[in-house]
Design a protein around this motif. Structure first.
Motif, PDB file in Angstrom:
ATOM      1  N   LYS A  73      47.837 -68.134  34.564  1.00 37.67           N
ATOM      2  CA  LYS A  73      47.469 -68.755  33.281  1.00 37.67           C
ATOM      3  C   LYS A  73      47.078 -70.214  33.496  1.00 37.67           C
ATOM      4  CE  LYS A  73      49.079 -69.329  28.516  1.00 37.67           C
ATOM      5  NZ  LYS A  73      50.166 -68.989  27.550  1.00 37.67           N
ATOM      6  N   LYS A  74      47.851 -70.920  34.281  1.00 39.00           N
ATOM      7  CA  LYS A  74      47.556 -72.332  34.559  1.00 39.00           C
ATOM      8  C   LYS A  74      46.248 -72.488  35.327  1.00 39.00           C
ATOM      9  CE  LYS A  74      52.435 -73.732  34.667  1.00 39.00           C
ATOM     10  NZ  LYS A  74      53.564 -74.202  35.518  1.00 39.00           N
ATOM     11  N   ALA A  75      45.943 -71.529  36.192  1.00 42.52           N
ATOM     12  CA  ALA A  75      44.743 -71.615  37.023  1.00 42.52           C
ATOM     13  C   ALA A  75      43.488 -71.141  36.296  1.00 42.52           C
ATOM     14  CB  ALA A  75      44.944 -70.803  38.299  1.00 42.52           C
ATOM     15  N   GLY A  76      43.663 -70.581  35.111  1.00 45.54           N
ATOM     16  CA  GLY A  76      42.505 -70.130  34.342  1.00 45.54           C
ATOM     17  C   GLY A  76      41.952 -68.785  34.754  1.00 45.54           C
ATOM     18  N   VAL A  77      42.797 -67.947  35.346  1.00 42.48           N
ATOM     19  CA  VAL A  77      42.365 -66.598  35.720  1.00 42.48           C
ATOM     20  C   VAL A  77      41.997 -65.822  34.454  1.00 42.48           C
ATOM     21  CG1 VAL A  77      43.140 -64.400  36.712  1.00 42.48           C
ATOM     22  CG2 VAL A  77      43.739 -66.556  37.824  1.00 42.48           C
ATOM     23  N   LYS A  78      40.903 -65.075  34.517  1.00 45.01           N
ATOM     24  CA  LYS A  78      40.380 -64.413  33.331  1.00 45.01           C
ATOM     25  C   LYS A  78      40.837 -62.960  33.180  1.00 45.01           C
ATOM     26  CE  LYS A  78      36.282 -67.366  33.257  1.00 45.01           C
ATOM     27  NZ  LYS A  78      34.799 -67.417  33.387  1.00 45.01           N
ATOM     28  N   LEU A  79      41.387 -62.382  34.240  1.00 44.65           N
ATOM     29  CA  LEU A  79      41.887 -60.999  34.167  1.00 44.65           C
ATOM     30  C   LEU A  79      42.942 -60.778  35.232  1.00 44.65           C
ATOM     31  CD1 LEU A  79      41.547 -58.029  32.982  1.00 44.65           C
ATOM     32  CD2 LEU A  79      40.165 -57.608  35.039  1.00 44.65           C
ATOM     33  N   ILE A  80      44.044 -60.146  34.831  1.00 45.24           N
ATOM     34  CA  ILE A  80      45.072 -59.706  35.779  1.00 45.24           C
ATOM     35  C   ILE A  80      45.173 -58.190  35.699  1.00 45.24           C
ATOM     36  CG2 ILE A  80      47.502 -59.777  36.454  1.00 45.24           C
ATOM     37  CD1 ILE A  80      47.737 -62.480  35.069  1.00 45.24           C
ATOM     38  N   ALA A  81      45.019 -57.512  36.826  1.00 44.62           N
ATOM     39  CA  ALA A  81      45.282 -56.077  36.902  1.00 44.62           C
ATOM     40  C   ALA A  81      46.605 -55.931  37.648  1.00 44.62           C
ATOM     41  CB  ALA A  81      44.166 -55.354  37.637  1.00 44.62           C
ATOM     42  N   TYR A  82      47.532 -55.208  37.057  1.00 47.45           N
ATOM     43  CA  TYR A  82      48.891 -55.127  37.616  1.00 47.45           C
ATOM     44  C   TYR A  82      49.249 -53.701  37.988  1.00 47.45           C
ATOM     45  CZ  TYR A  82      53.991 -54.942  37.719  1.00 47.45           C
ATOM     46  OH  TYR A  82      55.300 -54.698  38.093  1.00 47.45           O
ATOM     47  N   THR A  83      49.834 -53.520  39.183  1.00 47.84           N
ATOM     48  CA  THR A  83      50.260 -52.184  39.609  1.00 47.84           C
ATOM     49  C   THR A  83      51.666 -51.900  39.105  1.00 47.84           C
ATOM     50  OG1 THR A  83      51.106 -53.011  41.744  1.00 47.84           O
ATOM     51  CG2 THR A  83      48.820 -52.254  41.685  1.00 47.84           C
ATOM     52  N   SER A  84      51.735 -51.184  37.997  1.00 49.80           N
ATOM     53  CA  SER A  84      53.002 -50.826  37.360  1.00 49.80           C
ATOM     54  C   SER A  84      53.426 -49.434  37.837  1.00 49.80           C
ATOM     55  CB  SER A  84      52.825 -50.877  35.835  1.00 49.80           C
ATOM     56  OG  SER A  84      54.043 -50.677  35.160  1.00 49.80           O
ATOM     57  N   VAL A  85      54.206 -48.744  37.033  1.00 52.97           N
ATOM     58  CA  VAL A  85      54.674 -47.409  37.404  1.00 52.97           C
ATOM     59  C   VAL A  85      54.270 -46.415  36.316  1.00 52.97           C
ATOM     60  CG1 VAL A  85      56.948 -47.567  36.312  1.00 52.97           C
ATOM     61  CG2 VAL A  85      56.659 -46.104  38.319  1.00 52.97           C
ATOM     62  N   LEU A  86      54.082 -45.170  36.704  1.00 54.83           N
ATOM     63  CA  LEU A  86      53.624 -44.111  35.803  1.00 54.83           C
ATOM     64  C   LEU A  86      54.454 -44.047  34.521  1.00 54.83           C
ATOM     65  CD1 LEU A  86      51.596 -41.691  35.673  1.00 54.83           C
ATOM     66  CD2 LEU A  86      53.427 -40.278  36.635  1.00 54.83           C
ATOM     67  N   HIS A  87      53.755 -44.086  33.382  1.00 55.40           N
ATOM     68  CA  HIS A  87      54.400 -44.005  32.067  1.00 55.40           C
ATOM     69  C   HIS A  87      55.606 -44.943  31.975  1.00 55.40           C
ATOM     70  CE1 HIS A  87      51.793 -40.697  31.013  1.00 55.40           C
ATOM     71  NE2 HIS A  87      52.218 -39.973  32.040  1.00 55.40           N
ATOM     72  N   ALA A  88      55.384 -46.175  32.379  1.00 52.59           N
ATOM     73  CA  ALA A  88      56.475 -47.156  32.445  1.00 52.59           C
ATOM     74  C   ALA A  88      57.268 -47.250  31.156  1.00 52.59           C
ATOM     75  CB  ALA A  88      55.906 -48.531  32.803  1.00 52.59           C
ATOM     76  N   ASP A  89      56.583 -47.158  30.021  1.00 51.45           N
ATOM     77  CA  ASP A  89      57.249 -47.349  28.734  1.00 51.45           C
ATOM     78  C   ASP A  89      58.208 -46.230  28.363  1.00 51.45           C
ATOM     79  OD1 ASP A  89      55.022 -45.703  28.616  1.00 51.45           O
ATOM     80  OD2 ASP A  89      54.400 -46.368  26.622  1.00 51.45           O
ATOM     81  N   ARG A  90      58.154 -45.115  29.081  1.00 52.25           N
ATOM     82  CA  ARG A  90      59.084 -44.011  28.801  1.00 52.25           C
ATOM     83  C   ARG A  90      59.639 -43.385  30.077  1.00 52.25           C
ATOM     84  NH1 ARG A  90      56.183 -39.191  29.415  1.00 52.25           N
ATOM     85  NH2 ARG A  90      53.924 -39.272  29.125  1.00 52.25           N
ATOM     86  N   ALA A 144      54.198 -72.777  42.117  1.00 54.61           N
ATOM     87  CA  ALA A 144      53.230 -73.814  42.469  1.00 54.61           C
ATOM     88  C   ALA A 144      52.265 -73.353  43.551  1.00 54.61           C
ATOM     89  CB  ALA A 144      53.964 -75.080  42.919  1.00 54.61           C
ATOM     90  N   SER A 145      52.765 -72.568  44.505  1.00 49.58           N
ATOM     91  CA  SER A 145      51.893 -72.093  45.580  1.00 49.58           C
ATOM     92  C   SER A 145      50.807 -71.183  45.023  1.00 49.58           C
ATOM     93  CB  SER A 145      52.710 -71.347  46.655  1.00 49.58           C
ATOM     94  OG  SER A 145      53.170 -70.090  46.197  1.00 49.58           O
ATOM     95  N   PHE A 146      51.145 -70.419  43.996  1.00 51.73           N
ATOM     96  CA  PHE A 146      50.156 -69.536  43.383  1.00 51.73           C
ATOM     97  C   PHE A 146      49.148 -70.311  42.544  1.00 51.73           C
ATOM     98  CE2 PHE A 146      52.391 -65.686  44.624  1.00 51.73           C
ATOM     99  CZ  PHE A 146      51.378 -64.748  44.660  1.00 51.73           C
ATOM    100  N   VAL A 147      49.584 -71.379  41.885  1.00 54.80           N
ATOM    101  CA  VAL A 147      48.651 -72.191  41.101  1.00 54.80           C
ATOM    102  C   VAL A 147      47.544 -72.712  42.011  1.00 54.80           C
ATOM    103  CG1 VAL A 147      48.351 -74.264  39.716  1.00 54.80           C
ATOM    104  CG2 VAL A 147      50.392 -72.860  39.397  1.00 54.80           C
ATOM    105  N   SER A 148      47.916 -73.206  43.173  1.00 56.15           N
ATOM    106  CA  SER A 148      46.940 -73.715  44.137  1.00 56.15           C
ATOM    107  C   SER A 148      46.092 -72.581  44.709  1.00 56.15           C
ATOM    108  CB  SER A 148      47.653 -74.439  45.289  1.00 56.15           C
ATOM    109  OG  SER A 148      48.388 -75.543  44.821  1.00 56.15           O
ATOM    110  N   ALA A 149      46.744 -71.476  45.037  1.00 58.34           N
ATOM    111  CA  ALA A 149      46.044 -70.366  45.680  1.00 58.34           C
ATOM    112  C   ALA A 149      45.035 -69.687  44.756  1.00 58.34           C
ATOM    113  CB  ALA A 149      47.051 -69.343  46.185  1.00 58.34           C
ATOM    114  N   LEU A 150      45.238 -69.791  43.457  1.00 59.34           N
ATOM    115  CA  LEU A 150      44.365 -69.113  42.498  1.00 59.34           C
ATOM    116  C   LEU A 150      43.222 -69.991  41.992  1.00 59.34           C
ATOM    117  CD1 LEU A 150      47.060 -67.166  40.433  1.00 59.34           C
ATOM    118  CD2 LEU A 150      45.406 -66.206  42.052  1.00 59.34           C
TER     119      LEU A 150
END
Length: 284
Positions: free
Chosen positions: A92-109, A57-63
């Motif tokens: 998603k609830k706040a209607g953000v149009k793009l999320i860039a996420y800091t994942s890890v190198l070659h996460a899928d393998r 909920a805090s993120f819904v308001s903050a976004l």
């Protein structure tokens, strides 16, 4: 507006500094659990909003009013998946149009144990329906620099990476890449495998430390379990010791190597040289 999570952390703070070079402070939303920790950002005219990874909920308001969100992964290993779920649902609830996420190198393998929560987060992003981009960060050079003074003192650098190549980059390099991507158009659906231009083994790192320190520093490779026990004997909490030892074990399997040079292409310059980082760690 562009929002950034975790701005009181080391990476988040650097991203904010990069964004301020090209964005008006009033167009940046700094999201943080404890706003008092970043009071200086508010003084610069930045919008500072309270948001807790554990509180959707805090993120819904903050976004509210945010178009793009840089989701810097939580530092609470073991809680990341649920925390990131909160942020993604809120976006998603706040209607953000793009999320860039800091994942890890070659996460899928990736053979690294810490990759599991990143893989789970990537799956949640895909299922959310919110356009997203993945910043798959490789190892931070700073992760090894903390060991430099101790290595010099004892003439030995400990690890469990065997002869695995490590293509690390500085935290500043990754921060600059994140600031570039979150400002670009048409990045939705893109995956950026980010790593340093040069790679090295821990034996080579030990040699570089010794060269700059003017004394012999040898690399001592240990089995992963022994390395973890050694780190715990130095006073590190078991979960952190496990993370470090497991990551070294992953490096031995190629988990910290990438030679695509995507990072330097993205930031328009070479990544920070290892020798420069060692020099700084030695205080030279």
């Amino acid at each position: 507006m562009i929002a950034v999570t975790g701005v009181s952390g080391q990476l988040g703070r650097l991203v904010i500094e990069k964004l301020l070079k090209t964005q008006a402070a009033s167009n940046i939303v700094a999201l943080v659990r404890t706003p008092a920790k970043v009071a200086d950002l508010a003084e610069k005219g930045m919008i500072v909003r309270q948001a807790d990874y554990d509180d959707e909920a805090s993120f819904v308001s903050a976004l509210a009013g945010v178009e793009k969100l840089l989701l810097i992964s939580s530092s609470e290993i073991g809680k990341r998946a649920s925390q990131h779920s909160n942020v993604i649902n809120a976006a998603k609830k706040a209607g953000v149009k793009l999320i860039a996420y800091t994942s890890v190198l070659h996460a899928d393998r990736s053979p690294l144990g810490l990759a599991a929560e990143h893989v789970a987060t990537e799956a949640m992003l895909k299922e959310s329906g919110v356009p997203y981009a993945l910043l798959r960060n490789g190892w931070y050079t700073e992760n090894y620099m903390a060991s430099v003074p101790v290595a010099v003192q004892h003439g030995a650098l400990l690890g469990a990476a065997e002869d695995g190549k490590i293509a690390s980059a500085s935290r500043e390099d990754y921060a600059e890449a994140a600031s570039v991507v979150i400002q670009q158009a048409d990045v939705a659906g893109k995956v950026f495998e980010l790593a340093g231009d040069e790679s090295y083994t821990l034996s080579q790192l030990a040699a570089e430390i010794g060269k700059q320190a003017g004394k012999t520093v040898a690399y001592q490779n240990l089995p992963v379990a022994d390395y973890q026990s050694t780190l715990e004997s130095f006073g590190l909490p078991a979960p952190l010791a496990n993370l470090i030892a497991n990551s070294d074990g992953g490096a031995a399997k190629g988990g910290l190597f990438d030679d695509s040079r995507t990072l330097s292409a993205l930031i328009g310059r070479a990544t920070t040289p290892l020798a420069q980082s060692v020099k700084a760690a030695l205080g030279n």
